[in-house]
Structure formats: C-alpha cells, structure tokens
Design a protein around this motif. Structure first.
Motif, PDB file in Angstrom:
ATOM      1  N   SER A  44       0.992  -1.203  -0.182  1.00  0.00           N
ATOM      2  CA  SER A  44      -0.147   0.357  -0.077  1.00  0.00           C
ATOM      3  C   SER A  44       0.564   1.402  -0.093  1.00  0.00           C
ATOM      4  O   SER A  44       0.853   2.727  -0.918  1.00  0.00           O
ATOM      5  CB  SER A  44      -0.779  -0.048   0.883  1.00  0.00           C
ATOM      6  OG  SER A  44      -1.913  -0.835   1.256  1.00  0.00           O
ATOM      7  N   ASN A  47       1.290   2.154  -3.417  1.00  0.00           N
ATOM      8  CA  ASN A  47       0.118   2.006  -4.247  1.00  0.00           C
ATOM      9  C   ASN A  47      -0.297   3.763  -3.647  1.00  0.00           C
ATOM     10  O   ASN A  47      -0.661   4.259  -5.165  1.00  0.00           O
ATOM     11  CB  ASN A  47      -1.014   1.111  -4.090  1.00  0.00           C
ATOM     12  CG  ASN A  47      -0.831  -0.255  -4.942  1.00  0.00           C
ATOM     13  OD1 ASN A  47      -0.209   0.136  -5.585  1.00  0.00           O
ATOM     14  ND2 ASN A  47      -1.399  -1.495  -3.907  1.00  0.00           N
ATOM     15  N   LYS A  53       7.282   3.041  -7.217  1.00  0.00           N
ATOM     16  CA  LYS A  53       7.533   1.815  -7.779  1.00  0.00           C
ATOM     17  C   LYS A  53       8.467   1.519  -7.462  1.00  0.00           C
ATOM     18  O   LYS A  53       8.033  -0.211  -7.925  1.00  0.00           O
ATOM     19  CB  LYS A  53       6.640   2.629  -9.359  1.00  0.00           C
ATOM     20  CG  LYS A  53       5.602   1.550  -9.804  1.00  0.00           C
ATOM     21  CD  LYS A  53       4.702   1.154  -8.935  1.00  0.00           C
ATOM     22  CE  LYS A  53       4.470  -0.290 -10.029  1.00  0.00           C
ATOM     23  NZ  LYS A  53       3.143  -0.751  -9.235  1.00  0.00           N
ATOM     24  N   GLU A  56       8.677  -1.898  -5.640  1.00  0.00           N
ATOM     25  CA  GLU A  56       7.683  -3.218  -5.388  1.00  0.00           C
ATOM     26  C   GLU A  56       8.714  -4.565  -5.042  1.00  0.00           C
ATOM     27  O   GLU A  56       7.798  -5.535  -4.631  1.00  0.00           O
ATOM     28  CB  GLU A  56       6.803  -2.792  -6.836  1.00  0.00           C
ATOM     29  CG  GLU A  56       5.926  -3.460  -6.444  1.00  0.00           C
ATOM     30  CD  GLU A  56       4.286  -3.450  -7.129  1.00  0.00           C
ATOM     31  OE1 GLU A  56       3.008  -3.263  -7.149  1.00  0.00           O
ATOM     32  OE2 GLU A  56       5.275  -3.138  -8.288  1.00  0.00           O
ATOM     33  N   LEU A 159      -9.197  -0.199  -5.728  1.00  0.00           N
ATOM     34  CA  LEU A 159      -7.896  -1.096  -6.190  1.00  0.00           C
ATOM     35  C   LEU A 159      -8.436  -0.860  -8.142  1.00  0.00           C
ATOM     36  O   LEU A 159      -8.115  -0.758  -8.920  1.00  0.00           O
ATOM     37  CB  LEU A 159      -7.471  -1.852  -6.351  1.00  0.00           C
ATOM     38  CG  LEU A 159      -5.941  -1.009  -4.457  1.00  0.00           C
ATOM     39  CD1 LEU A 159      -5.584  -2.354  -4.337  1.00  0.00           C
ATOM     40  CD2 LEU A 159      -5.033   0.179  -5.017  1.00  0.00           C
ATOM     41  N   ALA A 171      -6.456   4.305  -7.733  1.00  0.00           N
ATOM     42  CA  ALA A 171      -5.451   3.431  -7.206  1.00  0.00           C
ATOM     43  C   ALA A 171      -4.291   3.852  -5.564  1.00  0.00           C
ATOM     44  O   ALA A 171      -4.084   2.467  -4.794  1.00  0.00           O
ATOM     45  CB  ALA A 171      -4.261   3.077  -8.707  1.00  0.00           C
ATOM     46  N   GLY A 175      -4.742   2.397  -2.278  1.00  0.00           N
ATOM     47  CA  GLY A 175      -3.311   2.621  -1.723  1.00  0.00           C
ATOM     48  C   GLY A 175      -3.284   3.336   0.000  1.00  0.00           C
ATOM     49  O   GLY A 175      -3.299   2.437   0.995  1.00  0.00           O
TER      50      GLY A 175
END
Length: 210
Positions: A44, A47, A53, A56, A159, A171, A175
């Motif tokens: 989260s 997100n 990113k 991830e 999401l 999105a 998150g």
C-alpha cells in the motif's frame, strides 16, 4: 486396573462436560493478522505513492513468506480450532499473497501491455467479491475485525476501479485505504497478543453481540 480401563478413564468426559481438545493450542489469529498487515502495509505504501514504484519487488518476499506462508499456517490451525471464519479468511488471503507474488514474478510480463490493466483488475475483482461477503460475516465477530474487513473491501474496490478505469487517483486512494487497513489489522493482532499475555483486556476489540 487394566491398561484398556485406564485408557477409557483418561478419555472419558468429566462430569463438567467433555474437554476441548484444542484448548492447549495458542490462538493463530494474531500471527495471521500480523502477516497480513505487514505485507499490506508494504504494498500500500507503493500504491499510495509514498515510496518509489521501483522498490515494489521488496513486497515479493513478504508476500511469499509472511503474508502467504504464515497466513496459510494460521489457517490450518484455525481449522484445528474449528474456526471456519478464521480458516477461510487466512487461507484465502495467504493464497492471495502467494498468487500476487507469482503473478508479478512470473506472469505479469507475459500479458500484452494493452491487456495488463484488465488482467490485474480481474485479479483484484475476485478478492473484492470475497472480501465483501467476509465483511458481512465479520459482523458476528468483533468491531476490530469488522474494521479490518470493511476497510479491506474498500481498498480492493478502489484498486479494482483504478485498474479498470485507468484513474491513478483511484489506485492511490486504494493505497491509502490499504495503509489504514494494515494499521487496524496490526492493532487487532497486538490487542489479542497483549490481552492474552496479560490475562485481561488491555486493548479492546469490542466483541459484537451474537
């Protein structure tokens, strides 16, 4: 007294009623909730845009071993304790995190870019539906768990909408809701551990009337 007679005496129910054979088994709920909370928090944060990113992949080992394996183990003990709700929840979300890890790791790159959002949306929609009916079932547990499941349902919902619509704002909202969900799940896990350790209610989870 013969051995057979001794065995019968040992296994016979007492005058107060039969002994619960699972009473010596610790509550697996806090472990399952902690594994769920940690992995949900990490993903989260990505997100919601709080972290890049690019990091991830750090979620994948958490998803495999803490969110996935630990929750599946908790589910098996919930089966042993005759807790259908806990077994179904932890078993499904453990499988969710394992599926997520393998999807990102092995299969996401095989989907044509034009279909990637729809594929991820379908993946999320499945768990949105499941979480919706588990949120209804949670109304017979306690307020803390109701909070977890209602927030998680909203997380999955936004999401899913974000994937299908392409709206990044949806999105991101998902998150942020996921972060709140993780905090409530951690609280619930902490409350059960603390109350069990201190043998009294230190943090309330507010059992609901049955």
């Amino acid at each position: 007294m013969t051995t057979a007679e001794a065995d019968r005496k040992a296994t016979a129910p007492s005058a107060a009623g039969p002994v619960d054979p699972t009473q010596h088994i610790a509550d697996p709920g806090p472990l399952g909730l902690a594994g769920f909370a940690a992995t949900t928090f990490a993903l989260s944060a990505v997100n919601a845009g709080l972290v890049a990113k690019a990091i991830e992949p750090v979620v994948l080992p958490l998803a495999l071993f803490y969110g996935g394996l630990a929750q599946l183990l908790a589910a098996m003990w919930e089966f042993r304790k005759n807790n259908t709700f806990g077994a179904t929840a932890f078993g499904t979300y453990g499988a969710f995190w394992l599926s997520f890890a393998f999807y990102v790791w092995q299969f996401a790159d095989r989907i044509p870019p034009a279909d990637a959002a729809n594929a991820t949306g379908l993946f999320l929609l499945v768990f949105t539906i499941f979480t919706g009916y588990m949120a209804i079932a949670s109304l017979r547990t306690n307020a803390a768990l109701v909070g977890v499941f209602v927030l998680l349902f909203l997380t999955f919902l936004f999401l899913t909408i974000g994937e299908y619509s392409g709206a990044n704002s949806m999105a991101k909202l998902g998150g942020w809701l996921g972060l709140v969900t993780a905090v409530v799940a951690w609280y619930t896990s902490f409350a059960v551990v603390l109350n069990s350790t201190f043998k009294k209610t230190v943090l309330p989870v507010v059992p609901l009337r049955r």
